[in-house]
Design an enzyme around this catalytic site. Structure first.
Site, PDB file in Angstrom:
ATOM      1  N   ASN A 189     -17.818  20.974  -9.648  1.00  0.00           N
ATOM      2  CA  ASN A 189     -19.216  21.325  -9.372  1.00  0.00           C
ATOM      3  C   ASN A 189     -19.203  22.608  -8.521  1.00  0.00           C
ATOM      4  O   ASN A 189     -18.135  23.174  -8.248  1.00  0.00           O
ATOM      5  CB  ASN A 189     -19.977  20.157  -8.722  1.00  0.00           C
ATOM      6  CG  ASN A 189     -19.434  19.776  -7.341  1.00  0.00           C
ATOM      7  OD1 ASN A 189     -18.730  20.556  -6.697  1.00  0.00           O
ATOM      8  ND2 ASN A 189     -19.765  18.572  -6.890  1.00  0.00           N
ATOM      9  N   LEU A 223     -23.579  22.133 -12.935  1.00  0.00           N
ATOM     10  CA  LEU A 223     -24.663  22.725 -12.136  1.00  0.00           C
ATOM     11  C   LEU A 223     -25.810  21.741 -11.942  1.00  0.00           C
ATOM     12  O   LEU A 223     -26.973  22.143 -11.890  1.00  0.00           O
ATOM     13  CB  LEU A 223     -25.181  23.989 -12.850  1.00  0.00           C
ATOM     14  CG  LEU A 223     -24.153  25.090 -13.136  1.00  0.00           C
ATOM     15  CD1 LEU A 223     -24.753  26.158 -14.048  1.00  0.00           C
ATOM     16  CD2 LEU A 223     -23.676  25.723 -11.832  1.00  0.00           C
ATOM     17  N   GLY A 227     -27.296  21.900 -15.817  1.00  0.00           N
ATOM     18  CA  GLY A 227     -26.327  21.791 -16.905  1.00  0.00           C
ATOM     19  C   GLY A 227     -24.933  22.205 -16.508  1.00  0.00           C
ATOM     20  O   GLY A 227     -24.462  21.846 -15.422  1.00  0.00           O
ATOM     21  N   ALA A 252     -23.069   9.051  -9.690  1.00  0.00           N
ATOM     22  CA  ALA A 252     -21.891   9.130 -10.568  1.00  0.00           C
ATOM     23  C   ALA A 252     -22.115  10.062 -11.755  1.00  0.00           C
ATOM     24  O   ALA A 252     -21.351  10.009 -12.721  1.00  0.00           O
ATOM     25  CB  ALA A 252     -21.514   7.740 -11.050  1.00  0.00           C
ATOM     26  N   ALA A 253     -23.115  10.921 -11.674  1.00  0.00           N
ATOM     27  CA  ALA A 253     -23.408  11.805 -12.819  1.00  0.00           C
ATOM     28  C   ALA A 253     -22.191  12.671 -13.159  1.00  0.00           C
ATOM     29  O   ALA A 253     -21.851  12.858 -14.329  1.00  0.00           O
ATOM     30  CB  ALA A 253     -24.613  12.685 -12.521  1.00  0.00           C
ATOM     31  N   GLY A 254     -21.527  13.177 -12.125  1.00  0.00           N
ATOM     32  CA  GLY A 254     -20.342  14.001 -12.353  1.00  0.00           C
ATOM     33  C   GLY A 254     -19.222  13.204 -13.024  1.00  0.00           C
ATOM     34  O   GLY A 254     -18.497  13.725 -13.874  1.00  0.00           O
ATOM     35  N   ASP A 255     -19.077  11.926 -12.644  1.00  0.00           N
ATOM     36  CA  ASP A 255     -18.044  11.080 -13.267  1.00  0.00           C
ATOM     37  C   ASP A 255     -18.392  10.778 -14.724  1.00  0.00           C
ATOM     38  O   ASP A 255     -17.514  10.772 -15.591  1.00  0.00           O
ATOM     39  CB  ASP A 255     -17.893   9.766 -12.484  1.00  0.00           C
ATOM     40  CG  ASP A 255     -17.348   9.993 -11.091  1.00  0.00           C
ATOM     41  OD1 ASP A 255     -16.647  11.005 -10.882  1.00  0.00           O
ATOM     42  OD2 ASP A 255     -17.638   9.173 -10.200  1.00  0.00           O
ATOM     43  N   ARG A 299     -30.242   5.930 -14.024  1.00  0.00           N
ATOM     44  CA  ARG A 299     -30.126   4.560 -13.496  1.00  0.00           C
ATOM     45  C   ARG A 299     -29.549   4.582 -12.088  1.00  0.00           C
ATOM     46  O   ARG A 299     -28.741   5.456 -11.771  1.00  0.00           O
ATOM     47  CB  ARG A 299     -29.184   3.740 -14.384  1.00  0.00           C
ATOM     48  CG  ARG A 299     -29.838   3.243 -15.659  1.00  0.00           C
ATOM     49  CD  ARG A 299     -29.084   2.035 -16.195  1.00  0.00           C
ATOM     50  NE  ARG A 299     -27.776   2.384 -16.723  1.00  0.00           N
ATOM     51  CZ  ARG A 299     -27.504   2.505 -18.018  1.00  0.00           C
ATOM     52  NH1 ARG A 299     -28.443   2.315 -18.899  1.00  0.00           N
ATOM     53  NH2 ARG A 299     -26.288   2.789 -18.419  1.00  0.00           N
TER      54      ARG A 299
HETATM   55  P1  ADP Z   1     -21.538  16.180  -9.216  1.00  0.00           P
HETATM   56  O1  ADP Z   1     -22.242  14.868  -9.222  1.00  0.00           O
HETATM   57  O2  ADP Z   1     -20.062  16.078  -9.400  1.00  0.00           O
HETATM   58  O3  ADP Z   1     -21.940  17.099  -8.091  1.00  0.00           O
HETATM   59  P2  ADP Z   1     -23.424  17.544 -10.936  1.00  0.00           P
HETATM   60  O4  ADP Z   1     -24.478  17.200  -9.958  1.00  0.00           O
HETATM   61  O5  ADP Z   1     -23.231  18.974 -11.287  1.00  0.00           O
HETATM   62  O6  ADP Z   1     -22.007  16.928 -10.552  1.00  0.00           O
HETATM   63  O7  ADP Z   1     -23.747  16.718 -12.271  1.00  0.00           O
HETATM   64  C1  ADP Z   1     -22.867  16.632 -13.353  1.00  0.00           C
HETATM   65  C2  ADP Z   1     -23.630  16.767 -14.641  1.00  0.00           C
HETATM   66  O8  ADP Z   1     -24.547  15.673 -14.779  1.00  0.00           O
HETATM   67  C3  ADP Z   1     -24.453  18.037 -14.755  1.00  0.00           C
HETATM   68  O9  ADP Z   1     -23.687  19.100 -15.304  1.00  0.00           O
HETATM   69  C4  ADP Z   1     -25.558  17.594 -15.693  1.00  0.00           C
HETATM   70  O10 ADP Z   1     -25.114  17.678 -17.018  1.00  0.00           O
HETATM   71  C5  ADP Z   1     -25.758  16.120 -15.333  1.00  0.00           C
HETATM   72  N1  ADP Z   1     -26.833  15.977 -14.331  1.00  0.00           N
HETATM   73  C6  ADP Z   1     -26.694  15.775 -13.004  1.00  0.00           C
HETATM   74  N2  ADP Z   1     -27.906  15.733 -12.382  1.00  0.00           N
HETATM   75  C7  ADP Z   1     -28.828  15.909 -13.347  1.00  0.00           C
HETATM   76  C8  ADP Z   1     -30.263  15.964 -13.372  1.00  0.00           C
HETATM   77  N3  ADP Z   1     -30.992  15.836 -12.249  1.00  0.00           N
HETATM   78  N4  ADP Z   1     -30.868  16.174 -14.571  1.00  0.00           N
HETATM   79  C9  ADP Z   1     -30.146  16.316 -15.710  1.00  0.00           C
HETATM   80  N5  ADP Z   1     -28.806  16.269 -15.746  1.00  0.00           N
HETATM   81  C10 ADP Z   1     -28.143  16.066 -14.597  1.00  0.00           C
END
Ligand code: ADP
Length: 325
Positions: A189, A223, A227, A252-255, A299
């Site tokens: 990230n 990002l 995206g 856990a979005a990054g995972d 979720r």
């Molecule tokens: P981390 O959680 O490791 O900091 P990010 O926040 O960059 O990683 O999220 C990882 C990916 O999850 C992003 O590249 C995007 O595809 C998706 N994502 C995260 N947050 C959002 C959001 N608010 N809306 C849409 N997609 C998201």
């Protein structure tokens, strides 16, 4: 996403397993502040286990190499991996506590996390069985929540066997050349990109990408809601928009993104460590990973929020139908 070929992708994950103790609060507390939270839950997590479950739910044949303690948390963590269909023959039980993560999530879905590594810190020696698991996989997926010697050894074995090495450099730190030289694809990230590249966090993402490409051949920079960007040493650069969603919890979005990316990469590239062979295929891989990250953010929780292949496919289809690639 349509699978290329007939086989299921094989992903080996070497990494951490933690029990996440999650409190929801109106705002995140400042240092020294005590705040009353609104709810509490225990959720299996850890970047390694999360990414293993993410990869398994995304359709991979996934094996996990890691360590839990000889406590109730350890049994919960093992059961979580098993019930997601992850092969846990490489999961050790070590004397002492399992890894724990203390997580606060505020009303805007922002989070604050402290990790006590426990058994994860004891994952020092990998053995011949782990080596066979790694050599038999299409992709090795690893992170930095277990000791660096274990990560480096796994990457060395993968490299020697022609298994693609995907490193998610989290938590962020600067890395020795010994490891960087083995990495095929780095996933970071913005914060991690700046730390690994040794640049100020305020620096332009483009500059960090260039600095990272001096260290590894391919980078995916996530990002958040904006995206992800892919860049490689051949001069390819692709920006992919994320689905527009109402995020509930981005823990856990990054995972989810990274696990799905490993699966899609393996499916589209097969045993070719240089990755998908066309820009269209690469765009699909990145969009599918973005759909996984966004589906996860819909979720609450970490491990429990990781999306299935069907859920990723559905969000991918509604988001990117008709988009250029
Ligand atoms: P981390 O959680 O490791 O900091 P990010 O926040 O960059 O990683 O999220 C990882 C990916 O999850 C992003 O590249 C995007 O595809 C998706 N994502 C995260 N947050 C959002 C959001 N608010 N809306 C849409 N997609 C998201």
């Amino acid at each position: 996403m349509t699978r290329r070929g007939t086989g299921t992708s094989r992903v080996a994950v070497v990494g951490s397993a933690n029990l996440d103790l999650v409190v929801t609060t109106p705002q995140l507390p400042r240092p020294g502040e005590t705040m009353l939270g609104e709810g509490f839950r225990m959720v299996p997590g850890g970047k390694g286990a999360n990414q293993a479950v993410a990869a398994a739910r995304a359709g991979a044949d996934c094996a996990f190499v890691g360590a839990v303690g000889d406590d109730d948390f350890g049994r919960t963590l093992r059961e979580n991996l098993t019930s997601a269909g992850v092969d846990v023959r490489g999961l050790r039980e070590l004397p002492g506590p399992s890894g724990v993560a203390l997580i606060a999530v505020d009303a805007s879905a922002e989070n604050l996390i402290v990790v006590a590594p426990g058994a994860n810190a004891g994952l020092a020696d990998l053995d011949d069985a782990d080596r066979a698991t790694i050599a038999g996989a299409d992709v090795l997926l690893t992170q930095l929540e277990v000791p660096l010697p274990a990560v480096t050894r796994a990457a060395r074995w993968a490299h020697d066997a022609g298994t693609t090495v995907v490193l998610n450099a989290a938590p962020a730190r600067q890395l020795p050349a010994e490891l960087l030289d083995l990495v095929d694809l780095l996933v970071v990230n913005q914060h991690e990109a700046a730390v690994v590249a040794g640049r100020p966090e305020s620096a332009e993402a483009d500059g960090s990408l260039d600095a990272l490409l001096a260290l590894v051949p391919r980078v995916v920079l996530t990002l958040g809601a904006r995206g992800a960007i892919y860049a490689d040493r051949d001069g390819r650069r692709l920006a992919v928009a994320a689905p527009t969603i109402d995020a509930v919890d981005t823990t856990a979005a990054g995972d989810a993104f990274t696990g799905a990316l490993a699966v899609a990469w393996a499916e589209r590239a097969g045993p070719d460590t240089t990755g998908p062979d066309s820009t269209g295929a690469l765009t699909d891989v990145l969009r599918w990973a973005c759909a996984a990250g966004a589906a996860c953010a819909l979720r609450p929780g970490a491990g429990t929020a990781l999306p299935t292949r069907t859920e990723i496919d559905a969000l991918f289809a509604t988001t990117y139908a008709g988009a250029d690639r």
